[in-house]
Scaffold this active site. Structure first.
Site, short mmCIF file in Angstrom:
data_model
loop_
_atom_site.label_atom_id
_atom_site.label_comp_id
_atom_site.label_asym_id
_atom_site.label_seq_id
_atom_site.Cartn_x
_atom_site.Cartn_y
_atom_site.Cartn_z
CE LYS A 22 -1.34 1.69 4.02
NZ LYS A 22 -1.07 3.08 4.50
CG ASN A 23 2.57 2.67 3.49
OD1 ASN A 23 1.41 3.07 3.36
ND2 ASN A 23 3.09 2.35 4.66
NE ARG A 95 0.24 11.89 7.70
CZ ARG A 95 0.44 13.17 8.01
NH1 ARG A 95 -0.55 13.88 8.49
NH2 ARG A 95 1.60 13.73 7.80
CB CYS A 119 -3.82 10.85 11.69
SG CYS A 119 -2.25 10.05 12.04
NE ARG A 124 1.59 10.42 10.24
CZ ARG A 124 1.11 9.46 9.46
NH1 ARG A 124 -0.09 9.01 9.66
NH2 ARG A 124 1.83 9.00 8.46
N PRO A 125 3.55 16.52 11.45
CG PRO A 125 5.41 17.51 12.41
CD PRO A 125 4.44 16.39 12.59
CG ASP A 127 8.70 20.08 10.07
OD1 ASP A 127 7.94 19.09 10.21
OD2 ASP A 127 9.83 20.12 10.56
CD GLN A 128 12.41 17.93 8.56
OE1 GLN A 128 13.44 17.78 7.93
NE2 GLN A 128 12.26 18.87 9.48
CG ASP A 307 3.77 1.38 9.49
OD1 ASP A 307 3.99 1.60 8.28
OD2 ASP A 307 3.53 2.30 10.30
NE ARG A 399 -6.85 5.15 5.65
CZ ARG A 399 -6.18 6.21 6.09
NH1 ARG A 399 -6.45 6.73 7.26
NH2 ARG A 399 -5.24 6.75 5.35
C1 EPZ Z 1 5.10 6.75 6.21
O1 EPZ Z 1 4.45 7.87 6.77
C2 EPZ Z 1 4.07 5.63 6.14
N1 EPZ Z 1 2.93 6.04 5.32
C3 EPZ Z 1 3.56 5.31 7.56
O2 EPZ Z 1 2.70 4.19 7.45
C4 EPZ Z 1 4.77 4.91 8.43
O3 EPZ Z 1 4.32 4.68 9.75
C5 EPZ Z 1 5.80 6.03 8.42
O4 EPZ Z 1 6.19 6.32 7.05
C6 EPZ Z 1 7.06 5.67 9.19
O5 EPZ Z 1 7.62 4.49 8.67
C7 EPZ Z 1 3.07 6.06 3.96
O6 EPZ Z 1 4.11 5.77 3.40
C8 EPZ Z 1 1.85 6.44 3.19
P1 EPZ Z 1 7.44 9.94 8.36
P2 EPZ Z 1 5.21 9.31 6.77
O7 EPZ Z 1 7.42 11.23 7.63
O8 EPZ Z 1 6.13 9.40 5.64
C9 EPZ Z 1 7.85 13.16 11.76
C10 EPZ Z 1 0.74 2.95 7.83
O9 EPZ Z 1 0.26 2.46 8.85
N2 EPZ Z 1 7.81 14.13 10.66
O10 EPZ Z 1 8.55 8.97 8.09
O11 EPZ Z 1 4.17 10.34 6.96
C11 EPZ Z 1 6.53 12.42 11.92
O12 EPZ Z 1 5.65 13.16 12.74
C12 EPZ Z 1 1.31 4.35 7.84
O13 EPZ Z 1 0.82 2.35 6.71
C13 EPZ Z 1 8.04 15.47 10.95
O14 EPZ Z 1 8.27 15.85 12.10
O15 EPZ Z 1 6.06 9.18 8.11
C14 EPZ Z 1 6.95 11.12 12.56
O16 EPZ Z 1 7.09 11.34 13.96
C15 EPZ Z 1 1.15 5.02 9.20
N3 EPZ Z 1 8.01 16.37 9.94
C16 EPZ Z 1 8.33 10.86 11.95
O17 EPZ Z 1 8.78 12.11 11.42
C17 EPZ Z 1 7.77 16.00 8.64
O18 EPZ Z 1 7.77 16.88 7.74
C18 EPZ Z 1 8.32 9.85 10.83
O19 EPZ Z 1 7.33 10.25 9.92
C19 EPZ Z 1 7.55 14.64 8.37
C20 EPZ Z 1 7.59 13.71 9.39
#
Ligand code: EPZ
Length: 419
Positions: A22-23, A95, A119, A124-125, A127-128, A307, A399
């Protein structure tokens, strides 16, 4: 409102094939916006998030739909993009929609994507994502909850992420694919879904180096061509099915995945006492007797995936001894704990650590799904439990899991969906 009913007890046994990831699929569908031509993606899971992404791509003006074929293919043609705006009601639901920002600003010079709210699992900001696009020359404004990115032309640059972000890395890779010159991404996410996007972009004519490491180079192209791609197996679905197998002290094989993508999960299952064998594209896990408690801390890839945290907690809830489950990636990913407690699990949460004391057996109960993986953990917990468990709000599961009750039933579970 569907719900899933599980009669606990049967040991799972047999082999089941994982659906496509899915991802990975969601990122690839966003990347299809980069090409002026048709892209075909096969082995796509029939899950709600994919339908939401198809709806979003159509709202932007692309042709996007399932192809009536036997290999679950979606065809996307983004030759013409009529709107650079991702509607709130779609982004709100999923998202991952935010990943269209990079392709849109690259294709149209303008993109407006509503800021995805938080969520169930955390703030889940993004900013990056914004920092990365700004480094490529995009002007980013936040306007009443909508992120607007403008760029006459994107120019390759150096992006240094403050922390590894999977979708943040993917968003920047996609923008860099249409930027003039070379982009260097430092502190990139190393997840397999990032490497899969790199393969996809290379098929479009983009030069990408280092995907899968924390330093990625992308050299953009002017016009990108459509590509054909087969999505790899879903490593989290596979991990979930293996967790279900060992939770019931069964013997389950999952095919259609790359075992190496599951190394951290397989190591933990072995540490807990399961026999785990990996071959070319399948993994087998067996548990003959009660498992042992294990300590686990989630981490970015190749660490133990966040996950899979909830699903592992469901397994150790009935293991012999104690386990400490630490969630380091998201700040609120213990929504499954109160529901597992309702089933008799002995868990206490202190900050980011959940202390689990294994009990002999859980008891079936009516429980509530809150987010995708929490819901899956409730099913894993229900399978060996005493009596009946009813998991409500099953749309969370749909989902990200394709026909999970059918897969589990094929392994011997007494599980059914009720509307
Ligand atoms: C991806 O989300 C996956 N979703 C998530 O899977 C997965 O849990 C996550 O990566 C971590 O492996 C998809 O690929 C669609 P991150 P993503 O940006 O990219 C913080 C599922 O169950 N962060 O790696 O949104 C964030 O808050 C879903 O299938 C910032 O602070 O996750 C988190 O604490 C849930 N600023 C950490 O980084 C940003 O701009 C990792 O988030 C982006 C992220």
């Amino acid at each position: 409102m569907d719900r899933i009913v599980v009669e606990g007890g049967p040991r799972l046994a047999g082999e089941v094939r994982a659906s496509g990831s899915k991802n990975a699929t969601l990122a690839l569908m966003a990347a299809a916006l980069l090409a002026e031509g048709e892209t075909r993606i096969a082995n796509v899971p029939r899950v709600r998030d994919v339908d939401a992404m198809l709806e979003l791509l159509r709202a932007l003006g692309a042709d996007a739909d399932w192809v009536p074929d036997a290999v679950q293919t979606v065809a996307i043609d983004a030759s013409t993009i009529t709107s650079p705006e991702a509607p709130y009601d779609i982004v709100r639901k999923m998202r991952a929609s935010f990943m269209v920002l990079g392709p849109l600003v690259g294709r149209c010079g303008l993109a407006r994507v509503s800021e995805p709210g938080g969520c169930a699992i955390g703030v889940r900001p993004v900013d990056q994502h914004m920092k990365g696009l700004a480094a490529l020359g995009a002007k980013i404004d936040l306007d009443h909850g909508t992120v607007e990115a403008r760029a006459e032309e994107l120019v390759g640059g150096r992006v240094v992420f403050d922390m590894a972000s999977v979708n943040g890395t993917q968003n920047v890779m996609m923008a860099a694919a249409l930027a003039r010159g070379v982009t260097e991404i430092e502190n990139a996410a190393r997840e397999p879904e990032v490497a899969e996007l790199a393969t996809f972009l290379a098929g479009m004519g983009v030069r990408v180096e280092g995907a899968g490491t924390d330093r990625i180079l992308v050299e953009g192209g002017a016009r990108l061509a459509g590509v054909e791609h087969v999505v790899s197996g879903d490593r989290i679905e596979a991990g979930t099915l293996l967790a279900a197998g060992v939770a019931t002290r069964g013997d389950v094989s999952v095919s259609g995945v790359v075992p190496a993508h599951l190394d951290a999960v397989l190591d933990k299952l072995r540490e807990a006492g399961a026999d785990v064998e990996a071959s070319a594209d399948r993994v087998r896990a067996r548990a003959h007797e009660r498992l042992r408690g294990v300590d686990v801390a989630t981490a970015p890839y190749p660490g133990f995936p966040t996950d899979m945290q909830a699903q592992l907690m469901a397994v150790v809830a009935t293991a012999a001894g104690s386990s400490v489950v630490t969630e380091t990636v998201f700040e609120n990913r213990f929504m499954h704990v109160p529901e597992l407690q309702r089933m008799g699990a002995d868990i206490s949460v202190q900050g980011r650590a959940a202390h689990v004391r294994g009990v002999e057996r859980l008891s079936g109960a009516p429980v509530m799904a809150t987010d995708l993986r929490a819901s899956a953990s409730l099913i894993v917990a229900a399978l060996p439990a005493e009596g009946t468990t009813v998991v409500n709000r099953v749309y969370h599961i749909d989902r990200g899991y394709e026909r999970i009750e059918e897969k589990l039933r094929s392994l011997g579970a007494e599980i059914r969906r009720e509307s």
